[in-house]
Design an enzyme around this catalytic site. Structure first.
Site, mmCIF file in Angstrom:
data_model
loop_
_atom_site.group_PDB
_atom_site.id
_atom_site.type_symbol
_atom_site.label_atom_id
_atom_site.label_comp_id
_atom_site.label_asym_id
_atom_site.label_seq_id
_atom_site.Cartn_x
_atom_site.Cartn_y
_atom_site.Cartn_z
ATOM 1 N N SER A 1 0.968 -1.046 0.013
ATOM 2 C CA SER A 1 0.105 -0.067 0.016
ATOM 3 C C SER A 1 0.766 1.134 -0.113
ATOM 4 O O SER A 1 1.895 1.113 0.800
ATOM 5 C CB SER A 1 -0.883 0.006 1.327
ATOM 6 N N TYR B 1 -4.046 -0.833 10.262
ATOM 7 C CA TYR B 1 -3.640 -1.389 8.596
ATOM 8 C C TYR B 1 -2.636 -0.847 8.058
ATOM 9 O O TYR B 1 -1.832 -1.609 7.403
ATOM 10 C CB TYR B 1 -5.131 -0.711 8.071
ATOM 11 N N LYS C 1 0.625 -3.047 6.841
ATOM 12 C CA LYS C 1 1.005 -2.853 5.357
ATOM 13 C C LYS C 1 2.637 -2.702 5.469
ATOM 14 O O LYS C 1 3.168 -2.931 4.357
ATOM 15 C CB LYS C 1 0.239 -2.044 4.687
#
Length: 274
Positions: free
Chosen positions: A145, A159, A163
Site C-alpha cells: 500500500s 492497517y 502494510k
C-alpha cells in the site's frame, strides 16, 4: 517475465473476488493465462468467475483463509496434484480495520496481522517451492500500500502498520527469490475504489465474526479510481523484472513520502566515526 510467457500457464491471485485482486486476475486472463481465483468468500468468487467467462481461459475458484498456514499448504499440494502450479502468484489478500494499536481489541489486531502479514508469508511458503521447480519464467507479486511510504497517520493506523510489514516481506522475498530467477513485484497503490473498508463482512468467527458496515461508510472509497488503473504499471514492473511498483492515485503521496524521508535524515545520528 513477459506477459506473453503467461499464455497457457496458471496465474493464482489471492483476495481475487473483487477490487485489486480481481483487476489483476483479469489482466492476467487477458494475457491468456489460466486463472485460479482464491478468496474466503465463496459467493463472491462465483460472481468473479462469471465475469471472466468472456476471456476464454480456464478459471478455477478456490475458497481458503490465507491466515491458516495448514490450509494454504494443503491447497498448494492439491492444486499441484492437478497439474496447477502458478507461473504468476499474486499475494493480494488483505483486510482493514479502523482500530488503533494502543487500545485496539486483541481479535481485531490479530485478524489484521494474521491476514496482511502472516497470510503473505504462508501463501509464499505454500507456493514458492513449487514455483521454483517450474520450467520457464515465474513471478510473485505482493500487494502492499502507499501507506507504507508515508507517515502512519489518519484513522487506520493498524492497517497502515500491518502494510509496512507486508511490504517488508515482499522486499525479503524479492531478494530470496533472486537466486531462483523468480521476479518479485511489491505493489504500493494509493486509494482506490475497493471494498477494503468493509473487510469485516468476511471476518472469521475466531476473530470476532462478521461485521457488516452501513453502505454509506464506503462513499469515500467509491469516489476513488477503479483498480483497473493498476494493470498497466503492474505489467511494466513485472516485465522489467520486478521491484517496487508505486502507483500514485492521490496528489500528495509523493510530497508526504519526500517529507517523511527528509525528516528522518534530519534526525540521523552517526556514531560510526567517533
Amino acid at each position: 517475465m513477459l506477459y506473453s510467457d503467461l499464455a497457457g500457464r496458471w496465474a493464482l491471485v489471492t483476495g481475487a473476488a473483487d477490487g485489486i485482486g480481481f483487476a489483476l486476475a483479469r489482466s492476467f486472463a487477458e494475457a491468456e493465462a489460466n486463472i485460479v481465483l482464491l478468496d474466503i468468500r465463496e459467493d463472491a468468487l462465483a460472481e468473479a468467475a462469471a465475469k471472466l467467462a468472456d476471456t476464454g481461459v480456464t478459471v478455477r475458484t478456490e475458497t481458503a483463509d490465507v491466515s491458516d498456514r495448514d490450509a494454504m499448504v494443503a491447497l498448494a499440494d492439491r492444486l499441484a496434484a492437478d497439474g496447477v502450479v502458478p507461473a504468476m502468484l499474486w499475494i493480494n489478500a488483505g483486510v482493514g480495520a479502523a482500530a488503533k494499536l494502543s487500545d485496539g481489541k486483541e481479535k481485531a489486531i490479530r485478524w489484521v496481522y494474521d491476514v496482511n502479514l502472516l497470510g503473505t508469508i504462508w501463501t509464499a511458503q505454500a507456493f514458492a517451492p513449487k514455483m521454483i521447480a517450474l520450467d520457464g519464467p515465474a513471478h510473485i507479486g505482493v500487494t502492499a500500500s502507499s501507506a507504507t511510504l508515508v507517515p502512519i497517520d489518519g484513522p487506520f493506523p493498524l492497517y497502515a502498520a500491518s502494510k509496512y510489514a507486508t511490504a517488508a516481506v515482499g522486499e525479503a522475498l524479492l531478494n530470496e527469490m533472486r537466486e531462483h530467477d523468480i521476479g518479485v513485484t511489491i505493489l504500493c497503490p494509493g486509494l482506490l475504489n475497493t471494498g477494503i473498508w468493509n473487510s469485516g463482512r468476511a471476518r472469521p468467527e475466531r476473530y470476532g465474526g462478521e461485521r457488516q458496515l452501513d453502505d454509506s461508510v464506503g462513499e469515500y472509497w467509491r469516489k476513488a479510481m477503479a483498480p483497473d488503473v493498476l494493470a498497466h504499471p503492474v505489467r511494466q514492473t513485472v516485465e522489467a523484472g520486478g521491484g517496487w511498483c508505486v502507483v500514485q492515485t492521490e496528489g500528495d503521496t509523493r510530497d508526504k513520502f519526500e517529507a517523511r524521508h527528509a525528516a528522518r535524515a534530519a534526525q540521523w545520528t552517526d556514531l560510526s566515526h567517533d
